[in-house]
Design a protein around this motif. Sequence first.
Motif, PDB file in Angstrom:
ATOM      1  N   HIS A  70      -6.837  -3.058  -0.899  1.00 38.83           N
ATOM      2  CA  HIS A  70      -6.919  -2.301   0.354  1.00 38.83           C
ATOM      3  C   HIS A  70      -7.190  -3.274   1.498  1.00 38.83           C
ATOM      4  O   HIS A  70      -7.825  -4.310   1.314  1.00 38.83           O
ATOM      5  CB  HIS A  70      -7.960  -1.185   0.285  1.00 38.83           C
TER       6      HIS A  70
ATOM      7  N   THR B  33      -9.127   7.029  10.864  1.00 41.03           N
ATOM      8  CA  THR B  33      -9.859   7.002   9.584  1.00 41.03           C
ATOM      9  C   THR B  33      -9.402   5.831   8.724  1.00 41.03           C
ATOM     10  O   THR B  33     -10.039   5.511   7.724  1.00 41.03           O
ATOM     11  CB  THR B  33      -9.680   8.295   8.752  1.00 41.03           C
TER      12      THR B  33
ATOM     13  N   LEU C 293     -20.748   1.379   7.968  1.00 37.13           N
ATOM     14  CA  LEU C 293     -21.382   2.430   7.161  1.00 37.13           C
ATOM     15  C   LEU C 293     -22.885   2.509   7.439  1.00 37.13           C
ATOM     16  O   LEU C 293     -23.515   1.506   7.781  1.00 37.13           O
ATOM     17  CB  LEU C 293     -21.162   2.159   5.665  1.00 37.13           C
TER      18      LEU C 293
ATOM     19  N   ARG D 250      -2.229   0.880   8.858  1.00 41.89           N
ATOM     20  CA  ARG D 250      -2.114  -0.179   7.846  1.00 41.89           C
ATOM     21  C   ARG D 250      -0.963  -1.108   8.177  1.00 41.89           C
ATOM     22  O   ARG D 250      -1.035  -2.321   7.962  1.00 41.89           O
ATOM     23  CB  ARG D 250      -1.927   0.453   6.461  1.00 41.89           C
TER      24      ARG D 250
ATOM     25  N   GLY E 178     -16.883  12.271   3.288  1.00 39.35           N
ATOM     26  CA  GLY E 178     -17.480  10.951   3.524  1.00 39.35           C
ATOM     27  C   GLY E 178     -16.574  10.013   4.284  1.00 39.35           C
ATOM     28  O   GLY E 178     -16.773   8.797   4.262  1.00 39.35           O
ATOM     29  N   ARG E 179     -15.572  10.551   4.965  1.00 42.28           N
ATOM     30  CA  ARG E 179     -14.647   9.699   5.700  1.00 42.28           C
ATOM     31  C   ARG E 179     -15.041   9.641   7.179  1.00 42.28           C
ATOM     32  O   ARG E 179     -15.081  10.666   7.870  1.00 42.28           O
ATOM     33  CB  ARG E 179     -13.208  10.222   5.577  1.00 42.28           C
ATOM     34  N   LEU E 180     -15.342   8.435   7.635  1.00 41.64           N
ATOM     35  CA  LEU E 180     -15.736   8.242   9.028  1.00 41.64           C
ATOM     36  C   LEU E 180     -14.510   8.140   9.901  1.00 41.64           C
ATOM     37  O   LEU E 180     -13.437   7.738   9.439  1.00 41.64           O
ATOM     38  CB  LEU E 180     -16.561   6.968   9.154  1.00 41.64           C
TER      39      LEU E 180
ATOM     40  N   GLU F  65       0.848  -1.193   0.000  1.00 48.24           N
ATOM     41  CA  GLU F  65       0.000   0.000   0.000  1.00 48.24           C
ATOM     42  C   GLU F  65       0.883   1.243   0.000  1.00 48.24           C
ATOM     43  O   GLU F  65       1.964   1.247   0.611  1.00 48.24           O
ATOM     44  CB  GLU F  65      -0.897   0.036   1.248  1.00 48.24           C
TER      45      GLU F  65
ATOM     46  N   SER G 147      -8.787   6.540  -4.149  1.00 50.23           N
ATOM     47  CA  SER G 147      -8.205   5.223  -3.885  1.00 50.23           C
ATOM     48  C   SER G 147      -8.242   4.390  -5.153  1.00 50.23           C
ATOM     49  O   SER G 147      -9.225   4.438  -5.900  1.00 50.23           O
ATOM     50  CB  SER G 147      -9.019   4.496  -2.816  1.00 50.23           C
TER      51      SER G 147
ATOM     52  N   TRP H 255     -14.827  -1.330   5.337  1.00 51.91           N
ATOM     53  CA  TRP H 255     -15.590  -0.378   6.153  1.00 51.91           C
ATOM     54  C   TRP H 255     -17.077  -0.695   6.194  1.00 51.91           C
ATOM     55  O   TRP H 255     -17.827  -0.082   6.967  1.00 51.91           O
ATOM     56  CB  TRP H 255     -15.378   1.047   5.613  1.00 51.91           C
TER      57      TRP H 255
ATOM     58  N   MET I  87      -9.902  -1.717  -7.469  1.00 57.61           N
ATOM     59  CA  MET I  87      -9.404  -1.813  -6.087  1.00 57.61           C
ATOM     60  C   MET I  87      -9.727  -3.166  -5.444  1.00 57.61           C
ATOM     61  O   MET I  87     -10.890  -3.490  -5.226  1.00 57.61           O
ATOM     62  CB  MET I  87     -10.075  -0.704  -5.301  1.00 57.61           C
TER      63      MET I  87
ATOM     64  N   HIS J 147      -1.956  -0.995  -3.501  1.00 59.90           N
ATOM     65  CA  HIS J 147      -3.109  -0.118  -3.266  1.00 59.90           C
ATOM     66  C   HIS J 147      -2.622   1.319  -3.048  1.00 59.90           C
ATOM     67  O   HIS J 147      -1.694   1.557  -2.276  1.00 59.90           O
ATOM     68  CB  HIS J 147      -3.899  -0.587  -2.048  1.00 59.90           C
ATOM     69  N   LEU J 148      -3.264   2.252  -3.738  1.00 65.90           N
ATOM     70  CA  LEU J 148      -2.896   3.671  -3.585  1.00 65.90           C
ATOM     71  C   LEU J 148      -4.020   4.419  -2.887  1.00 65.90           C
ATOM     72  O   LEU J 148      -5.190   4.232  -3.226  1.00 65.90           O
ATOM     73  CB  LEU J 148      -2.710   4.342  -4.947  1.00 65.90           C
ATOM     74  N   ALA J 149      -3.670   5.254  -1.928  1.00 72.00           N
ATOM     75  CA  ALA J 149      -4.680   6.110  -1.298  1.00 72.00           C
ATOM     76  C   ALA J 149      -4.112   7.525  -1.226  1.00 72.00           C
ATOM     77  O   ALA J 149      -3.046   7.741  -0.656  1.00 72.00           O
ATOM     78  CB  ALA J 149      -5.004   5.596   0.106  1.00 72.00           C
TER      79      ALA J 149
HETATM   80  P1  AMP Z   1      -8.206   3.440   1.435  1.00 72.22           P
HETATM   81  O1  AMP Z   1      -7.473   2.212   1.873  1.00 72.22           O
HETATM   82  O2  AMP Z   1      -8.033   4.591   2.359  1.00 72.22           O
HETATM   83  O3  AMP Z   1      -7.890   3.769   0.010  1.00 72.22           O
HETATM   84  O4  AMP Z   1      -9.742   3.068   1.488  1.00 72.22           O
HETATM   85  C1  AMP Z   1     -10.293   2.078   0.681  1.00 72.22           C
HETATM   86  C2  AMP Z   1     -11.785   2.256   0.646  1.00 72.22           C
HETATM   87  O5  AMP Z   1     -12.342   2.066   1.946  1.00 72.22           O
HETATM   88  C3  AMP Z   1     -12.219   3.656   0.257  1.00 72.22           C
HETATM   89  O6  AMP Z   1     -12.359   3.782  -1.133  1.00 72.22           O
HETATM   90  C4  AMP Z   1     -13.537   3.810   0.966  1.00 72.22           C
HETATM   91  O7  AMP Z   1     -14.553   3.193   0.216  1.00 72.22           O
HETATM   92  C5  AMP Z   1     -13.355   3.010   2.213  1.00 72.22           C
HETATM   93  N1  AMP Z   1     -12.906   3.857   3.318  1.00 72.22           N
HETATM   94  C6  AMP Z   1     -11.637   4.118   3.665  1.00 72.22           C
HETATM   95  N2  AMP Z   1     -11.581   4.916   4.724  1.00 72.22           N
HETATM   96  C7  AMP Z   1     -12.845   5.174   5.072  1.00 72.22           C
HETATM   97  C8  AMP Z   1     -13.428   5.962   6.090  1.00 72.22           C
HETATM   98  N3  AMP Z   1     -12.675   6.610   6.985  1.00 72.22           N
HETATM   99  N4  AMP Z   1     -14.757   6.026   6.152  1.00 72.22           N
HETATM  100  C9  AMP Z   1     -15.526   5.362   5.267  1.00 72.22           C
HETATM  101  N5  AMP Z   1     -15.024   4.602   4.288  1.00 72.22           N
HETATM  102  C10 AMP Z   1     -13.685   4.510   4.177  1.00 72.22           C
END
Ligand code: AMP
Length: 940
Positions: free
Chosen positions: A536, A680, A544, A345, A716-718, A261, A310, A540, A533, A321-323
């Motif tokens: 990752h 997050t 949700l 991670r 939209g990030r929880l 990642e 992502s 989540w 993707m 995986h890229l974020a």
């Molecule tokens: P990431 O590994 O950060 O690229 O996240 C992969 C996917 O997980 C994202 O595309 C979101 O769909 C979901 N995701 C990641 N972080 C969150 C978050 N904090 N809240 C809600 N969904 C998340």
Amino acid sequence: MQESAMKAWWESSHMAGANAAYIEELYEAYLEDPQSVPSTWQQVFESLPKVDGVELDSNHTLIRDQYRKMAALGPIARAAGSTPQQVGVAGDEKQVKVLQLINAFRFRGHQHANLDPLGLWRQERVRDLELSHHNLTEKDFDTQFNLGSYAIGKDKMSLGELYKSLNRTYCGSIGAEYMHITDTEQKRWLQQRIESVEAKPAITREEKIKILKGLIAADGMEKYLGAKFPGAKRFSLEGGDSLIPMLKSLINEAGASGSKEVVVGMAHRGRLNVLVNVLGKNPSVLFDEFAGKHDDSLGAGDVKYHAGFSSDYATPGGNVHLALAFNPSHLEIVNPVVMGSVRARLSRRGSEGAKVLPITIHGDSAIAGQGVVQETFNMSQTRAYAVGGTVRIVINNQVGFTTSKTEDTRSTQYCTDIAKMVQAPILHVNGDDPEAVVFVTKLALDYRNKFKRDVVIDLVCYRRHGHNEADEPNATQPLMYQKVKKHPVPRELYAQQLTAEGSVEQHEIDKLIAEYRAALDHGACVVEEWRPMTEHSVDWTPFLGHDWDVAYDPSLPVEKIKELGARLIDYPAEHKLQSRVNKLYLDRKAMVEGERLVDWGMAENMAYASILSENTDIRITGQDSGRGTFFHRHAVLHNQADGSTYMPLQNLYSEQGNIEIHDSVLSEEAVMAFEYGFATAEPRTLTIWEAQFGDFANGAQVVFDQFLSSGEAKWGRLCGLTVLLPHGYEGQGPEHSSARLERFLQLCADHNWQVCVPSTPAQVYGMIRRQSVRPMRRPLIVMSPKSLLRHPLAVSSLDELAEGTFQNVIGEIDEIPAKKVKRVVLCSGKVYYDLLEKRRENEQTDVAIIRVEQLYPFPSDEMAKVLADYQHVKDWVWCQEEPKNQGAWYCSQHHFNESIPAGQTIKYAGREASASPAVGYIAVHNQQQKALVDEALNTK
Ligand code: AMP
């Protein structure tokens, strides 16, 4: 010999200064085998001064250590290499000078490197890089010299050849700054990598085409957007185009070396370009955003150049995986967020650093100007925050908004000088030489992976337009922009280079440009390596779509509570506790055995134990988290005999969740942002940050405003982060009384987070458990107590813990018949006990006291139930300790008014409005406190 005497001896010695490095090596060789150095040197080393009163051991370690210390005092450190046998002390003076010349290039070559594409940098003359400075001349050019440790792969070279080689290696398109590193292995490793190829390795045609494609994409994307949406803000990358081949190479190599990642943090400059050309965002989606379309599923949303993304990316080592982290305008604050996300991670993948790579992209003004950068460097090697090194890239376009004069932007030569605080290597590179850019990129990654430390690439480039495309840069940077206007774009320069050297034909280049443009027209993903993707590492979905009232069952059998308690107080007999801690643990034993009621510290630890027993992980950090600022937690036990530590919470069961508790570095901003990043990225771990005193959280205000309170609405990030902020008016003065409750309440809307003020041990237990067991992930802000930690009335039973419910509102607890009540006082927090004690003392039976334990989301239904019996009451009061303009009064008043019977209004009993959170004089504090309690109870 005393240190001062040693220093004096050293400074007057012929071994000081520029010879230090060479002599140190000689000395180390002598220590290993005295016969390996010439006899004259043997004599010198034999005669080295002895350390007073200390017998030297056979290896001369003491004197060697002193020697090392002294060597560090010299202006030139220890890097000039030499093969001791080949040089005599006085025998070959020129040979020594040649080694010094090599050393000089290693130290200061970067100051003569060709780094600025615009040629605007004023470079000072560095005499150390001139032959004459070393008493050498062109007449010596044909003489062969030993090269010492110069890692060109030969033992000897003529001075003429060497001088050219040094200039190519250290004064070309790369300015390598690494001689500030004290660790010899790292320095030697860097020398080997840079010198062995004279900073310019051979590159295959295939690689050249890859680089060219990157530049075509970078340039093509901006031109396309510029033409399609003229005047729209896009914060173009133009001038720093090499960033695209750089990032692609970095990800490719990261994947090849085992990374799974990559998390990237960057500001607005060039972000759209990175989104489309590296992460593979669909250009048609971006174009739609330019055209004003937006995602209705998000609440407030954000501008497109703050958006995260992502995807997966194909590399020779498999898909990575890229974020790209979401980012506010506040520069550099995303860096600790990225680090926290990477740490989560890494924990998940259970590996040490190579598997997840953090990349942070900085601006030249911001990296020097923003203090949070320093905080992250300081955190980079600590136990709580290490992420195995970050690759930090500076897009150094030589201007911050409209400020470009060095004398205005910083007090150091380079914008990257801050990185020297952790002895990170700094690789300056001319952005117009993309092959050099790719070379330093690989070097940086390999260094990071090998040494698990931060490394910096300073991509020296320029900004083709103003701060944004509507800005007129000539107004403030006329000379710079006269140059920029005439300067060909990087793609053009590189294409010229490739055609001139015969690697690529012009028609091939034209074809690539046309293909890229057609791909944009088509609107589909333009990144060949993009993959859907799958890589990752967390899901989540279970978290949700829930709101704060989602059902959950926090209860545990009381036997389980007792078992947890017994395990919680168990530690090895040989682990000797400090007497006060011992007493506390004896008290806890009595609590488990039902002989005492449970206090705050025990209840809090019990909550952690219960969560761990359910195989959930916990991470707690803060300035005094192990012990607790107020000596209440003692989750980490320090052995008085040997200083070792033991954590009962880590040893409850053979199979349990993992817990890490770290006393943090003395920072609020970066550490809070780090925990936000962690939470997050990891919904399953209960993540807690604790302030030493609540008001210290002020230092992290940007994290509360820009991320914690608004991240879900914007992006939209929880985030399920819990923040413990000690709060309470106990006469400790303006700084340590208030956690600024009003600020958190002011940020409340859309059920964005919870603000709680628990008042009993059972409540803190229930609140912490709820945050983990309930599947909703939203921040929890806690006004946590200080004096309540030991308040005799703030105690709970094991049965209450077993029930485990957090009560958002607590009704009257004394035998006060509702019918007789004439006044109802609503309050939160510690003041409740002041009111309760005073009412009992007064023997008042006509006042009911109701605690609002969750101020947001406001528990209207529970309030309605609790207040149902008081509908006849005509006298309603909100009592608080804070001044009127602070606390809950202004922000929650509408909720209080809505809760009381129609037609009634609520009165205020509390301190007068004040500019300062609290008075500094204990006598005044006491007087105020008494007055507000009396006023609330109507006994004034
Ligand atoms: P990431 O590994 O950060 O690229 O996240 C992969 C996917 O997980 C994202 O595309 C979101 O769909 C979901 N995701 C990641 N972080 C969150 C978050 N904090 N809240 C809600 N969904 C998340």
